[in-house]
Enzyme design. Sequence first.
Site, short mmCIF file in Angstrom:
data_model
loop_
_atom_site.label_atom_id
_atom_site.label_comp_id
_atom_site.label_asym_id
_atom_site.label_seq_id
_atom_site.Cartn_x
_atom_site.Cartn_y
_atom_site.Cartn_z
N CYS A 1 0.84 -1.19 0.00
CA CYS A 1 0.00 0.00 0.00
C CYS A 1 0.88 1.25 0.00
O CYS A 1 1.94 1.27 0.62
CB CYS A 1 -0.89 -0.02 1.23
SG CYS A 1 -2.06 1.34 1.31
N ILE B 1 3.31 -13.35 -4.33
CA ILE B 1 3.47 -11.92 -4.46
C ILE B 1 2.12 -11.20 -4.53
O ILE B 1 1.11 -11.82 -4.88
CB ILE B 1 4.29 -11.56 -5.74
CG1 ILE B 1 3.60 -12.09 -6.99
CG2 ILE B 1 5.70 -12.04 -5.63
CD1 ILE B 1 4.25 -11.66 -8.31
N ASN B 2 2.16 -9.92 -4.18
CA ASN B 2 1.04 -9.05 -4.47
C ASN B 2 1.12 -8.71 -5.96
O ASN B 2 1.99 -9.22 -6.66
CB ASN B 2 1.12 -7.78 -3.60
CG ASN B 2 -0.24 -7.20 -3.31
OD1 ASN B 2 -1.13 -7.23 -4.17
ND2 ASN B 2 -0.42 -6.66 -2.11
N THR B 3 0.26 -7.85 -6.44
CA THR B 3 0.18 -7.62 -7.89
C THR B 3 1.21 -6.62 -8.41
O THR B 3 1.41 -5.57 -7.81
CB THR B 3 -1.21 -7.10 -8.27
OG1 THR B 3 -1.52 -5.96 -7.46
CG2 THR B 3 -2.26 -8.18 -8.03
N GLY C 1 -3.45 -13.10 -12.12
CA GLY C 1 -3.82 -14.17 -13.04
C GLY C 1 -2.60 -14.92 -13.57
O GLY C 1 -1.46 -14.65 -13.19
#
Length: 308
Positions: free
Chosen positions: A134, A195-197, A221
């Site tokens: 974030c 992982i996050n995006t 995805g």
Amino acid sequence: MNLSVQLAPKNKKGLLLANPVMTASGTFGWGTEYEHLFDIQRLGAIVVKGTTLSPREGNPQPRLAETPCGVLNSIGLQNIGVEAVIKEKAPLWAGWRVPVVVNIVGETVDEYAQLAAKLDGVAGIGGLEVNIGCPNIEAGGAEFGAHPSPAAKVTAAVKAASSLPLVVKLTPNTADIAAVAKVVAEAGADAISLINTPRGMVIDTARRRPLLGSISGGLSGPAIRPIALYMVYEVAGAVEVPVVGIGGIATASDAIEFIMAGASAVQVGTTNFTNPRAPLDVLEGIEEFMAKEGIKDITELIGAARLA
């Protein structure tokens, strides 16, 4: 056949999963939305929507854009806020067999600590997943997880504010994810998820404008799976705490790759939108693989593909 995994072996409360299949935050709502589709109690754990101190309406529309082998999203952390989670959702989770992990998000270190303190000791909450992807408003918008120092500060603050098992979710938008993982583990993370995006965007050529209302979004995805798999492999070799693999996992074969790379558990995310039963399909596929290969314990697969 033993599929159970302990994600917080050094935490007094522990975070014991009956199996290594979890759901990814933001793709499974509050868990209740999927109850009528399959027996969600069979899963290892459910990670619910990103939760903030105050309710958030999220980003302007449009928020989703399909891409080849993936989706860009800019939901903007739309959620009901932590007080509503405690009052409305936690009492439901308290009656579940499957552990619930709450993903928390703050814009300052203090906000993360406040969230952790509010959720500590609440029945129905089995752990916290700290989203350090974030923007840090105190650092001009840079992600907390982009550099080791702010990542460690958030981790330490949450650890000091809560006795709940702590999973820290890493962003791929960093120059050295292994370095971030190391300091996060040293600061008190019981486990690390990744992982996050990655960030991306789409242009609406007819309008000659960015398609998403917030310009950019997070790519998820199958398109990111090879990147995520490599980063999991790298982090699993750099830390001694359990690792949770995330990124494009849609089948049991995908999940097994992550486990063999060193992940103790995996999270199923974007594929939930096209196949709501995907987490259970992944679990049953892992069970079939283990039976076929004569594997008695999931620990035999964790890190099996790692080179000495």
